[in-house]
Design a protein around this motif. Sequence first.
Motif, PDB file in Angstrom:
ATOM      1  N   TRP A  67      39.988  30.655  46.533  1.00 52.04           N
ATOM      2  CA  TRP A  67      39.835  31.866  45.557  1.00 52.04           C
ATOM      3  C   TRP A  67      40.801  32.897  46.160  1.00 52.04           C
ATOM      4  O   TRP A  67      40.847  33.148  47.178  1.00 52.04           O
ATOM      5  N   ALA A 114      41.595  36.524  46.413  1.00 50.74           N
ATOM      6  CA  ALA A 114      40.719  37.640  46.483  1.00 50.74           C
ATOM      7  C   ALA A 114      41.311  38.868  45.259  1.00 50.74           C
ATOM      8  O   ALA A 114      40.351  39.679  44.691  1.00 50.74           O
ATOM      9  N   ALA A 145      39.137  39.277  42.016  1.00 51.40           N
ATOM     10  CA  ALA A 145      37.546  39.600  42.261  1.00 51.40           C
ATOM     11  C   ALA A 145      37.218  40.527  41.159  1.00 51.40           C
ATOM     12  O   ALA A 145      38.100  41.595  40.617  1.00 51.40           O
ATOM     13  N   GLU A 194      36.864  34.429  36.987  1.00 55.72           N
ATOM     14  CA  GLU A 194      35.690  34.103  37.439  1.00 55.72           C
ATOM     15  C   GLU A 194      34.678  32.654  36.853  1.00 55.72           C
ATOM     16  O   GLU A 194      34.383  31.834  37.341  1.00 55.72           O
ATOM     17  N   GLY A 245      33.915  35.432  49.643  1.00 59.44           N
ATOM     18  CA  GLY A 245      33.999  36.621  48.516  1.00 59.44           C
ATOM     19  C   GLY A 245      34.267  35.706  47.319  1.00 59.44           C
ATOM     20  O   GLY A 245      34.511  36.760  46.379  1.00 59.44           O
TER      21      GLY A 245
END
Lengths: 388, 369
Positions: A23, A25, A28, A34, A78
Amino acid sequence: MDLDLGAEYETFQKRAEDFARGWNAADAGVRDAEIAWRIEAAEAGLLYLDVPREYGGAGTGGDPLKDAIVRLAFHRAGAPHIPTGVGTRMMVPTILKRGTEAQKQRFVPPALSGAEIWCQGYSEPNAGSDLASLRTRAELSDGQWVINGSKIWTSGAEKSDFMFILTRTEPDAPRHRGISYLLLDMRQDGITIRPLRQMTGEAGFNEVFFDDARTPEDWIVGGRGDGWSVARTTLGFERTAINAPSVMFDVLRMITERLGTMTRMGKPLLEDEAVIDAIGVAEGYAMAHLANVLRQVSMDRAGQVPGIAATCNKLHATNVGLRLGELAQMAQGDAGLTAPPEGMTRDTMDDRFWVMRALGVTIAGGTSNIQRNIIAERGLGLPREERG
Amino acid sequence: MRFHPSDDQLALRDAVRRYLGDVCDGGVRRQAVEGDIAGAAELWRGCAELGLTGLVVPEEYGGLGLGLIDLALISDVFGYEAAPAPFLGHALATLAIAQGGSPGQKADLLPRLATGEVTAALAIGEGGEAWSPHAWRIDVEAGRIRGAKHFVTAATEADIAVVGTRGGALGVVDCRDPGVTAAPIRSLDMTRPLGTLEFDGTPVDPLPGADAERLFDALLVQLAADAHGAARRAIDMTVAYVLERQQFGRRIGSFQAVKHQLANITACLVPAEPLVWYAALADGSGPADRGFAAALAKAHLADRAMDTTRTCVELHGGIGYTWDYDLHIWLKRAMFDFSYANVPTVHRARAMALRRTARVEGPSLTGLL
């Protein structure tokens, strides 16, 4: 009993952690990233294990322990996990169980990826805990359901693409048998959304007004008048409180860290015996909650029904929240006299916010008093309340 | 990973519950409360026949070779039945010898402890809330001890006692030695009467491999388990009572006020049960994780058991406050579990002090917890 994962699950855990490291960061909060991430994770066999592949799941069969492993691995990295809210939690399991093939194909995959957001149309101004007295009506006209009435406390209505809604379609039937479960596109003229401001200042929930809102005749789940039984397919919080533990510990850690930076009249707050004891009380409840969740995961895997251990989930989670609220208030001092900053949300929460936020949990998703009835009646076998 | 009892564990638990339930409900519990312990002595012999005296004794010494989690499941039943038996102290003293005894001590004592031929007491409290190993002040001088241990389980009936001494050491004392005086104290929980052991130059046989902190944590877990069992029994009694008792022309269990009070204590107690299991399993972790879990479990369960039993008395009304109705037996069982080996605030303070290191060294699944 043992708490060792064992070789198979350790391998799975490593796979989940390796995947989670992928993933980025910087992505986000980026919606498309997503969505793509969740689709990939499902294909990799990490999300939606119990949902068949043709509907966007992993199709490997449900395994609550694997779910817990993935949740933790993604949480630590995260990375986005299952979208919060009622789409994945309530609509998807309901449709998979009671929906038509066309409904499954149309609605399940985008709800799982988060491409389409759902809200729940249950409560009405005069139908709260007594949900079966709901009055919003739907009538068939030219192959469409025409909906009139209003719903209230609708979380996320303003950002939702669809609603699953309980409507009265058989006004002459006994009240539980006159309700139908419909699916509804929120993006139409017949729907007006009015945000309700919460005591925290947030606008998290809404009133929704239906003025000849329309939905296709075949967007009904189950038959006419089956809505009550369809809605009961997903017994709200019993299972979903299983998601709560990591949040509990995040909040506990956040509050404790803040207490660790504070002094009161020259003395570090974390040396205050009353504060230490209050943290310990909250931690005791939170650890009990976690242990109880783990017991349920373990029993689920063995094909056993957790029974009263699950019935207590929501009220117990509420108790944890209230203890955290008390701790948050201890961390305030003079700051408790000032309002939280404008635009505060649960993601940017501060202590003042948590004192109030914890109260919301006593009401949302089945009030604590309704939970007490359920525990007393289903869990302990005491007489049922008389219904009017 | 398995975090609920196995069929074998449930079968043992049910067998113990049947036996203890039959004997205790048959009058032995009430007799003990009234000071007549003849039936209790018989009950203890029955426990020995079931193997409960040797639960944690390795099989090579004639025991069942079970672990702390099994012990906790059985402690829960002793609490549930409020069994008048020296089980708690005997189990912990036996555990101390099994864990810390020399080969000679084990060979000498464990087989007799397992059969119940020898009953052991746990002697750790020194009064003034001095319970934990670092607070022990009795010195061993030339292999002998002087001083007193208070709140000793089964002090007047035990054959041997495991005694805590300065520096967190443990040793075995022969209670029949002329240097030992045992005196009963007026105990609140008459199902587990306590006494004082006075030592006047009494020989003590040190346990060379003793880990007093670990034993103390094991004690906390058993107290938590007992508290859970006692509280669960109080709820069951109260549910039965409110389904029976009529007022205002209806069963009082149909009143929402009554239902909600019962729901509140149930919602707090039921999720607390696996916290005991977690603490028992943490015995296999490092000292910080183990101590954190044991201290938190003891504190949490003791508080929950008090909330529960208090509420149950209130729900019964006047009958619940009488001596002749049995409910106070479980209230006092909970009060024992609350105060024995120190009160919840003390344990929470320790748990919070250990909190930073705990969970770092725990088993892999602690992260999921």
